[in-house]
Design an enzyme around this catalytic site. Sequence first.
Site, PDB file in Angstrom:
ATOM      1  N   LYS A  42     -33.021 -10.350 -16.317  1.00  0.00           N
ATOM      2  CA  LYS A  42     -34.015 -10.471 -17.596  1.00  0.00           C
ATOM      3  C   LYS A  42     -34.604  -8.985 -17.564  1.00  0.00           C
ATOM      4  CE  LYS A  42     -35.007 -15.384 -17.966  1.00  0.00           C
ATOM      5  NZ  LYS A  42     -33.985 -15.864 -16.816  1.00  0.00           N
ATOM      6  N   TYR A  80     -25.051 -14.359 -21.641  1.00  0.00           N
ATOM      7  CA  TYR A  80     -26.059 -14.527 -20.680  1.00  0.00           C
ATOM      8  C   TYR A  80     -25.736 -14.984 -19.270  1.00  0.00           C
ATOM      9  CZ  TYR A  80     -30.550 -17.004 -19.409  1.00  0.00           C
ATOM     10  OH  TYR A  80     -31.568 -17.295 -18.813  1.00  0.00           O
ATOM     11  N   TYR A 127     -42.441 -16.283 -13.350  1.00  0.00           N
ATOM     12  CA  TYR A 127     -42.403 -17.664 -14.037  1.00  0.00           C
ATOM     13  C   TYR A 127     -43.960 -18.113 -14.161  1.00  0.00           C
ATOM     14  CZ  TYR A 127     -37.404 -17.572 -12.750  1.00  0.00           C
ATOM     15  OH  TYR A 127     -36.255 -17.083 -12.441  1.00  0.00           O
ATOM     16  N   VAL A 185     -33.926 -16.983  -9.152  1.00  0.00           N
ATOM     17  CA  VAL A 185     -33.618 -18.250  -8.315  1.00  0.00           C
ATOM     18  C   VAL A 185     -32.577 -17.948  -7.193  1.00  0.00           C
ATOM     19  CG1 VAL A 185     -34.497 -19.787 -10.181  1.00  0.00           C
ATOM     20  CG2 VAL A 185     -32.186 -19.244  -9.952  1.00  0.00           C
ATOM     21  N   SER A 233     -32.429 -14.332 -12.513  1.00  0.00           N
ATOM     22  CA  SER A 233     -33.460 -14.022 -13.754  1.00  0.00           C
ATOM     23  C   SER A 233     -33.851 -12.666 -13.512  1.00  0.00           C
ATOM     24  CB  SER A 233     -34.672 -14.816 -13.387  1.00  0.00           C
ATOM     25  OG  SER A 233     -34.273 -16.251 -14.080  1.00  0.00           O
TER      26      SER A 233
END
Lengths: 317, 317, 317, 317
Positions: free
Chosen positions: C75, C197, C253, C271, C72
């Site tokens: 992102k 992705y 998160y 993660v 992540s």
Amino acid sequence: MTETPRPTDSHLHDVLQQIANEAQDLFGRGEVANYIPALAEVPARRFGMALAMVDGSSYTVGDAHTPFSLQSITKLFTFVLALKAVGEDLWTRVGREPSGAAFNSMVQLESERGIPRNPFINAGALVVTDILTSRYAHMDLAMLGALRRLTDDPALTWNVRIAKSERDTAHRNMALAYFMKSYGNFHNPPELVLDNYCRQCATEMTCTQLAQATMFLANGGVDLAKGSQPGEHVLSADAARRVNALMLTCGAYDASGDFAYRIGLPIKTGVGGGIVAIAPGRGTISVWSPELDAKGNSVLGAFALERLVQLTGWNHD
Amino acid sequence: MTETPRPTDSHLHDVLQQIANEAQDLFGRGEVANYIPALAEVPARRFGMALAMVDGSSYTVGDAHTPFSLQSITKLFTFVLALKAVGEDLWTRVGREPSGAAFNSMVQLESERGIPRNPFINAGALVVTDILTSRYAHMDLAMLGALRRLTDDPALTWNVRIAKSERDTAHRNMALAYFMKSYGNFHNPPELVLDNYCRQCATEMTCTQLAQATMFLANGGVDLAKGSQPGEHVLSADAARRVNALMLTCGAYDASGDFAYRIGLPIKTGVGGGIVAIAPGRGTISVWSPELDAKGNSVLGAFALERLVQLTGWNHD
Amino acid sequence: MTETPRPTDSHLHDVLQQIANEAQDLFGRGEVANYIPALAEVPARRFGMALAMVDGSSYTVGDAHTPFSLQSITKLFTFVLALKAVGEDLWTRVGREPSGAAFNSMVQLESERGIPRNPFINAGALVVTDILTSRYAHMDLAMLGALRRLTDDPALTWNVRIAKSERDTAHRNMALAYFMKSYGNFHNPPELVLDNYCRQCATEMTCTQLAQATMFLANGGVDLAKGSQPGEHVLSADAARRVNALMLTCGAYDASGDFAYRIGLPIKTGVGGGIVAIAPGRGTISVWSPELDAKGNSVLGAFALERLVQLTGWNHD
Amino acid sequence: MTETPRPTDSHLHDVLQQIANEAQDLFGRGEVANYIPALAEVPARRFGMALAMVDGSSYTVGDAHTPFSLQSITKLFTFVLALKAVGEDLWTRVGREPSGAAFNSMVQLESERGIPRNPFINAGALVVTDILTSRYAHMDLAMLGALRRLTDDPALTWNVRIAKSERDTAHRNMALAYFMKSYGNFHNPPELVLDNYCRQCATEMTCTQLAQATMFLANGGVDLAKGSQPGEHVLSADAARRVNALMLTCGAYDASGDFAYRIGLPIKTGVGGGIVAIAPGRGTISVWSPELDAKGNSVLGAFALERLVQLTGWNHD
């Protein structure tokens, strides 16, 4: 089995006895409701069942003459009383769709802006009690009077200790009431309505009384109680059918679909361990056993009804 | 009214005619489904109705011989086919509780970890189609074969253009399928299952065919189709009763409780404007009119069924 | 500690060493991500940390030169790339509010009609990848090129095996993509966007590279990479500040508020066990340790950052 | 502009004047809070702004000396008071994550079993008030005393009429309180806590007072109020930083992420139209204008803060 069955009814006598025998094996599979101390004191291993037939005959087995706490089963009676009082206007304040969620959930109430899904979840029963509180000077006594008439028992009452215990711990129901009030769907002070609500929930009946009190739903709206005039209508035949439809779709909290599938009769359950079922045109069945499954319905009670329809075919036309 | 009623059935003939006349006033109160272009092309002001009685007689009025798109009504047939294929094991993959939410909601699916609430919401029907896709080399053809047998019409088929249009816009159903796959409750590739699903939804029948195809549900599981052997069982009597119970609690999306209350018969609706209803022991009723209410059910169809039970008492025992 | 610190920086050298020592005690308190097999193979007891200061100095301790899966954290880079590509128009397709729910929840996406809450939850990052997929012939290569430029490492790439493993199990992300497509907020085929992705998520960097690659966020939008022209702007100073604000409110998160409270620096977690933090005007910190807490953030990583700000006061002005 | 700026501060004088001029164009774009009658009476077209700098200087423009209803801004003060009273134990009763939902939603409270997400949503502030109600014989007076000390104004008080009006319509807050009580996360009678809560919300301050009262948050926890001892700590420097972090992630209801992105300073808003912002190490800013946007934040207030950071760069390091 205490009533005197007529010879032709020996089959039903045997059916009840067989069910009672089989049910014993299920003791220990559920838990007695413990959210209020007074309810948790009930002995777990009790089982009673009563049939009241439209021809006036009746049958019982086990602890059918022991009073138990009706709890949510009273939602059926308050709903009928409100339907008689305000008619179909009732549906402007409460819906008639299955809830698809736990019986005391806030989520749906929020997404539907304070209109509870049906009169048999807590929020819906609170609105119904609010309606009756507006209608009667003493709604609790009006309710009790109606139940005494249906059971023909002037001594019927609520358990004061259980009513008080429920009232003392009714935080979630208070939250539901205030929440609906914030949407304008609650007219009386929540404190007052909760007093009435907790008293009604604490009403006690035996299986035989419960079967008798709901007879009008099996009998086209007509009561058979001794104290009634012969043929006295509680509801019109069509209204009785509608109440039964609501029991079929919404009577067992979030297990209503499962009950309809397995048993196929209109029912109403309570966390006191009671269940009442209607076999339209035939009679009523009530069963009591305090151990509950995870969805709050009596383990032995559900079993007994499933066996009854298997053995009698009463769920077939 | 096209079939030749026997003299004693002139009452049903009149009932259908009266309902058709009254229903005209409701045109314009709903909207034709427009989520796929091909469906939106159907003329709005159509109304057809058909009765098929267990004694073999039948009655129709209006556009009862015009084929329409079954859409969600096919969920009933795939459910029955899966029940025959895998029996009660079906319930490990899908529930049987009313959904309490819009027919294509994700929320409940998330809170219940990929197990849809019942076979009549989209997620549930997708799981059922997944089960049948695992079972048959060509599930779409197996389904079609079953429907041809039930209607005794070898020419019955799906509308290729509607099937393709649905498949092209099936994003939300693809989302539901992948979502269930993420929980392990989907075994085939979603693309493949959706192909089958969109074909089955696009199947077309007339009202008369639909009434005939569901006759086994009114007749204790026994089919009356001419092509069947006399007394051929589609389902056992008990299984048929259970299917009816599921239709009663879950057959009209999030208006199921309202349909049960007002009409009181097991039904299944579709966004093509069709509704089929079962009067156990009596017969089946199908009605078609494309204008839908806000919950996706046919406006004139619901009215017609409500009037039918008022005029016949078929929802009373 | 491998770089040559200048004498005045011996304090930071000691700080990193102290943190690394203290962190050892926390091994065993979390679990390595196991939702894809390839990720689960990483040895649990690894810890690396790197600082890159705006003055060009840098410090490391432990496994700071071992490549790990960014997951992540990418992102952050795709968000910056999209912000450069389409500017503030980005905010018509994705929000910038904390999600208040698990990183891959469907519920909020449904209630907000297909607009993800922010670019750092999965749904938001998928929309960002969709935007970049529309913009670049090969979005995956465009992304890789940008990361190679920022790290000054032409050999930087994604782990093909992890990318494939993620793609094979991306059911929930496929569900999110199709769900947004059903609301019109997804323009490319989900299959294609997911390919991109999963590749980007599988990109691997070392702690030193990650600290270097995010330097522009600590340095008013200006890159310090050797391959860049001196003073080259990645973003304007104001845009860099805004990215940092989003990291502060949404970077961890559903633990973002807790990280802001305890650590008080803009961060982004993955993660794979990595966390990158920005100390505006001072430098960047990256830390890697694979054991995750219940919210999916590195246990030792969070500890290390909390200790760092305690020992340096970098979260005070 | 009423205080006497020192010559070197003429820039800030000009900045405030420019913002006040520009803000006029936005009148009419929002609506005054009307959920209680008394609040709705406030004239809409008011605008005041005040700066209090850590060097002791201050600046104002417009209606900066008109008292307004603090409403949710008081959640900041009760939170600080509770943090001083019970320290980090506070976090066993309330979370510190952004809510991701409307400020008075029940849904999240249900899914997180009665623990509110943070002290700045209604549920969280009610728990904080419950904690203070347990702590002080007269929590309302304790709170008022603290605010009088911070503002150095012994006449500061709450508006009795607004407090009563809020109490009379506090159904939803009562629902939240009883709901948390049902989970065991509420210790005092909701009626009593709501009395205190509504009084505190109705406290009135001017912009100049509000800027002064929050100075400790810009000044490392140290108060500058005339009545305080020089250098008196309200909070430790680290605690002040943490309060600021919470304001940054949770201070503007469900627009907190947007405020952080656009403005980048810790803030707290109220439906009375006030906003207070902290520029750590520099000073505090308060602004008041009653017209609110759809998320309940002052339209002109948000604009004024956004312009202030653009003109001063106070959100950059």
